[in-house]
Every structure is written in structure tokens, then in C-alpha cells.
Enzyme design. Structure first.
Site, mmCIF file in Angstrom:
data_model
loop_
_atom_site.group_PDB
_atom_site.id
_atom_site.type_symbol
_atom_site.label_atom_id
_atom_site.label_comp_id
_atom_site.label_asym_id
_atom_site.label_seq_id
_atom_site.Cartn_x
_atom_site.Cartn_y
_atom_site.Cartn_z
ATOM 1 N N PHE A 43 -36.999 11.676 64.801
ATOM 2 C CA PHE A 43 -37.960 12.469 64.481
ATOM 3 C C PHE A 43 -39.433 11.243 64.038
ATOM 4 O O PHE A 43 -38.138 10.905 63.463
ATOM 5 C CB PHE A 43 -38.728 13.956 64.699
ATOM 6 C CG PHE A 43 -38.136 15.017 65.907
ATOM 7 C CD1 PHE A 43 -37.838 14.140 67.379
ATOM 8 C CD2 PHE A 43 -37.892 16.253 65.715
ATOM 9 C CE1 PHE A 43 -38.270 15.593 68.267
ATOM 10 C CE2 PHE A 43 -37.843 16.795 67.157
ATOM 11 C CZ PHE A 43 -37.379 16.176 67.429
ATOM 12 N N LYS A 101 -23.939 11.054 75.193
ATOM 13 C CA LYS A 101 -24.057 11.643 74.515
ATOM 14 C C LYS A 101 -24.040 12.700 76.311
ATOM 15 O O LYS A 101 -23.738 14.266 75.733
ATOM 16 C CB LYS A 101 -25.702 12.220 74.223
ATOM 17 C CG LYS A 101 -25.778 11.634 73.114
ATOM 18 C CD LYS A 101 -27.244 12.214 72.994
ATOM 19 C CE LYS A 101 -27.611 11.340 70.769
ATOM 20 N NZ LYS A 101 -27.117 10.083 71.203
ATOM 21 N N GLU A 105 -35.719 2.468 74.380
ATOM 22 C CA GLU A 105 -34.897 1.660 73.933
ATOM 23 C C GLU A 105 -33.742 1.039 74.904
ATOM 24 O O GLU A 105 -33.588 -0.472 74.198
ATOM 25 C CB GLU A 105 -33.734 3.006 73.790
ATOM 26 C CG GLU A 105 -31.917 2.271 73.004
ATOM 27 C CD GLU A 105 -31.045 3.122 72.713
ATOM 28 O OE1 GLU A 105 -30.424 2.785 72.023
ATOM 29 O OE2 GLU A 105 -30.923 4.412 73.584
ATOM 30 N N HIS A 159 -25.792 16.558 72.728
ATOM 31 C CA HIS A 159 -26.364 15.522 71.718
ATOM 32 C C HIS A 159 -26.220 16.335 70.189
ATOM 33 O O HIS A 159 -26.525 17.584 69.722
ATOM 34 C CB HIS A 159 -27.986 15.070 72.051
ATOM 35 C CG HIS A 159 -29.192 14.608 70.505
ATOM 36 N ND1 HIS A 159 -28.174 14.474 69.255
ATOM 37 C CD2 HIS A 159 -30.144 14.094 70.872
ATOM 38 C CE1 HIS A 159 -29.746 13.224 69.096
ATOM 39 N NE2 HIS A 159 -30.403 13.438 69.392
ATOM 40 N N HIS A 218 -28.561 5.069 72.159
ATOM 41 C CA HIS A 218 -28.971 6.504 71.313
ATOM 42 C C HIS A 218 -28.783 7.274 72.570
ATOM 43 O O HIS A 218 -28.620 8.726 73.024
ATOM 44 C CB HIS A 218 -29.946 6.457 70.681
ATOM 45 C CG HIS A 218 -30.400 8.027 70.255
ATOM 46 N ND1 HIS A 218 -30.003 7.926 69.314
ATOM 47 C CD2 HIS A 218 -31.781 8.445 69.979
ATOM 48 C CE1 HIS A 218 -30.734 9.277 69.092
ATOM 49 N NE2 HIS A 218 -31.901 9.705 69.418
ATOM 50 N N CYS A 254 -32.006 13.210 63.975
ATOM 51 C CA CYS A 254 -31.248 12.578 64.508
ATOM 52 C C CYS A 254 -31.095 11.200 63.523
ATOM 53 O O CYS A 254 -29.999 11.073 64.541
ATOM 54 C CB CYS A 254 -31.605 12.671 65.299
ATOM 55 S SG CYS A 254 -31.675 13.872 67.006
#
Length: 402
Positions: free
Chosen positions: A389, A319, A298, A324, A287, A162
Site C-alpha cells: 500500500f 501465494k 507487475e 498472502h 509478488h 506488504c
């Protein structure tokens, strides 16, 4: 202005929010927040109703000479190319085809073509006519753009989950600042496919409802698809890329470091490269996946960044509108930030609000979210976060040259 900044004069995008920039801006700023996600069927799990951010518009056909690279991913990029042809051709004339790079971030590329071919092969002696491995190769999005435009500069696709397309901006900026190229076509593209829907389902990270970034009952993501393509130049523009920060905390294969140290380092690096302090930011695009662990991490990283700074910065996550879009999310969300800074679109100078019929999580570190009601963009400098990830983190800083 930072002497290392590069121009972002042109951009095109396509997502569940729309196919052209006016439409995207109108839907983001004034549309109904839950309207843009829709049902999608997975061949591997047809019983489940997958709520996704789909591109529902018809996509342009890929020319016969590029069929070995034809996929939904490259069709979305072709849509973007068609909107940018005039400025691209002018830059080719000015600098030459060998002075233009193509850097794309993607996590799926054309893998749905491979899925369809595999299903065909299970019932027939061979793969279907017209299928070629290059359609699903991670290199295909960048190679398609290069071949389509007959460019001969550096060309590659980044795939770091991502953070992929956010990191593409760092690579493109370095190529320009080091004099390797004069122009870069940079962005990201990802398509819906069984691989990612089933993968995130296996991680218990997919929500059956519109995702709830920073919500008290958040349960996961809605997967989306889309593409965004920027023209990056060595000359300044109205909107410029000022700095990109990258970090790799390698905390866990799929879970973020709960301390937020890697995310914080990426944000610090972006601001350092841009020669800015946190107090000079007007907006942060978070994010904001709507998963329990990411939003908690976050929130902590954000509050740590701004702990010693008096700032009128606002933040939000988008999102819930697009889903996403995985490897494309960095570029797509930076595209929304670019629209915020473009006075041709954002004439009122606002930050569109996050809307939703859900309660925010009071247990998280408090955030200055643009919630339910629009706010004024106090300073034309924006930071956009993407976390992936394996602890791959990136933060991208852009600003308007007034």
C-alpha cells in the site's frame, strides 16, 4: 561476487506449507497445490468462510518471563528461534551480544491478542488477566527475539504493509556493511486476525477460492500467516544477499501505479546494487497477489525490465500455497527462494511449478511463468518482489556462491 554482499547461512520458517525446511521444500516442489489453504473463522464476520493460509501445527509456549510479549506472532518466531539456536549461540560466542541486531517486518504483530482483549472488555469491567499492550505493539516481534536471546544491539520492527519484511533485509544489510553490527537476525512474522481479514474484505480484495495469480478470472487474495527468520552475517555463505532495491511511488493509498514505474525502479535498484544485469537472473519470485490491478502492473514492470535483455529467466508466484502473509510475505517468499538455492534441499536444481485449474490471463503482458511443469534453474541468482500500500516497493536479490 558483489563486494557489498552479506551471508545468509541459516534460515527457519513456518507457514501453511510446513514447520521445517524439508517439509516446506517437499510440499512446495512436489505437493498438491490447493492443499495448503484452509477455512478460518472471523469473530467479526462468522457467516463467511475465510479461506486462509494457516499455521495448523502446535506452536511452542512463550516463557513466563516474556508473557507481556506473548502472542501468536512471537510464538511463530519462537518456533524459528528453536531451529536456529545452535548457530546463533555460536555467533554470540564469536561476536558478542552487542554486535547482533534484530530487524523484523510485520503488519499485524500481536493484534489478535488485542482483539481478544477488546471482546473480553466489552463484557467485563476490565481487560482479561495477563493482557498487556506490549503484546500487540508493532515493536513486540523484534523485542521478543532480543529479550529471548539476551542481545543488546540495534532492535526494531519495520511496518510498511506488504513490503515490511523485504525492507528489513535492506536495513540489516546496511547495519552490517557500515560496521554497526556483525550479525543480524532478520525476517518477518504476521498472524491471522480480524483486522486484516475485514480490512481486505472492505477493499473487495479477498477471494472465496484459492487465489489465481495472473489468472483470467482472478478476484483477490487469500490472507495467510507465518514467520521466517534468517541469520545474516558479514562473512560470505553458500547463499548471500546481494542487493535490495526500494522505491516509493506514492501513487495511491491502496492501488498500485498501473504503469509499474515504482516496481520497476525497485528491481533496477536491487540489480544495480548487486552489480547484475537482468540477463544474469535465473528466477524472479513475483509478488503475484491474484488481484486484477497488482498482477497487471507487475506483468508490465517485468516485461519492461527484460525488454532489452536475452535471458533464460523464469518467474512464478507462490501465494496460492501460503496465502498472502502481508508484512511477513517478503521474508517468507525469500525463504522459498533461499531453499531453491540450497543444494541440500533442491538437489535437482529445479524451479517448482505454479499449478492450478485456472486459465492464465492472455490480456496481460506475457510472462515466462513456470506453469504446471517444473523448470531448471539456469542461473543461481534470484530476485524476489514485494509491493505494498502507498506505493512502497522492494526487490531483494540473493545468489549462490558456487
Amino acid at each position: 561476487m558483489n563486494h557489498g554482499s552479506v551471508g545468509l547461512p541459516h534460515m527457519a520458517m513456518i507457514s501453511s506449507l510446513g514447520t521445517h525446511l524439508d517439509e516446506v521444500w517437499q510440499h512446495w516442489a512436489y505437493g498438491e497445490q490447493d492443499h495448503y489453504l484452509s477455512s478460518w473463522a472471523s469473530a467479526l464476520n462468522p457467516e463467511r468462510d475465510w479461506l486462509t493460509g494457516q499455521v495448523r501445527a502446535s506452536l511452542p509456549a512463550i516463557g513466563p518471563e516474556y508473557q507481556r510479549l506473548a502472542s501468536r506472532c512471537t510464538a511463530m518466531l519462537e518456533h524459528c528461534i528453536q531451529q536456529l539456536l545452535d548457530p546463533i549461540e555460536a555467533l554470540i560466542e564469536q561476536y558478542g551480544r552487542d554486535r547482533m541486531a534484530v530487524i523484523i517486518g510485520s503488519s499485524t504483530s500481536g493484534i489478535s491478542q488485542g482483539e481478544q482483549a477488546w471482546r473480553h472488555q466489552q463484557q467485563h469491567p476490565d481487560f482479561p488477566p495477563g493482557y498487556h499492550y506490549d503484546q500487540q505493539a508493532l515493536s513486540s516481534p523484534a523485542h521478543y527475539i532480543q529479550q529471548r536471546l539476551r542481545l543488546s544491539g540495534p532492535c526494531y520492527t519495520l511496518s510498511t504493509a506488504c513490503s515490511s519484511s523485504g525492507k528489513a533485509f535492506a536495513t540489516a544489510q546496511r547495519l552490517i556493511l557500515n560496521g554497526i553490527v556483525d550479525v543480524a537476525l532478520v525476517g518477518g512474522a504476521d498472524e491471522l486476525c480480524d483486522l486484516t481479514t475485514q480490512g481486505f474484505h472492505a477493499l473487495a480484495s479477498v477471494s472465496d477460492h484459492p487465489c489465481q495469480p495472473f489468472g483470467a478470472e482472478r478476484e483477490g487474495i487469500n490472507i495467510g500467516e507465518g514467520a521466517a527468520l534468517f541469520v545474516m552475517t558479514k562473512t560470505q555463505a553458500e547463499v548471500n544477499l546481494q542487493g535490495v532495491g526500494e522505491s516509493s511511488d506514492a501513487h495511491h493509498m491502496s492501488a498500485p501505479d498501473p504503469s509499474g514505474a515504482g516496481a520497476l525502479e525497485a528491481m533496477h535498484q536491487a540489480l544495480k546494487i548487486a552489480a547484475l544485469s537482468p540477463s544474469e537472473l535465473g528466477y524472479v519470485n513475483l509478488h503475484g497477489t491474484g488481484t486484477p490491478l497488482n498482477d497487471a502492473m507487475e506483468s508490465l514492470a517485468f516485461r519492461t525490465l527484460f525488454a532489452e535483455h536475452t535471458s533464460s529467466v523464469c518467474c512464478s508466484a507462490t501465494k496460492r500455497l501460503t496465502g498472502h502473509t502481508l508484512g511477513a510475505s517478503g521474508a517468507l517468499e525469500l525463504a522459498l527462494c533461499w531453499l531453491l538455492l540450497k543444494t541440500d534441499y533442491n538437489r535437482e536444481g529445479i524451479i517448482p511449478p505454479m499449478r492450478g485449474d485456472y486459465a492464465l490471463d492472455e490480456m496481460l503482458q506475457p510472462l515466462p511463468l513456470v506453469w504446471q511443469t517444473a523448470r531448471v534453474l539456469s542461473t543461481p541468482t534470484i530476485l524476489s518482489n514485494s509491493f505494498a500500500f502507498g506505493g512502497s516497493n522492494v526487490a531483494v536479490c540473493i545468489g549462490r556462491h558456487d
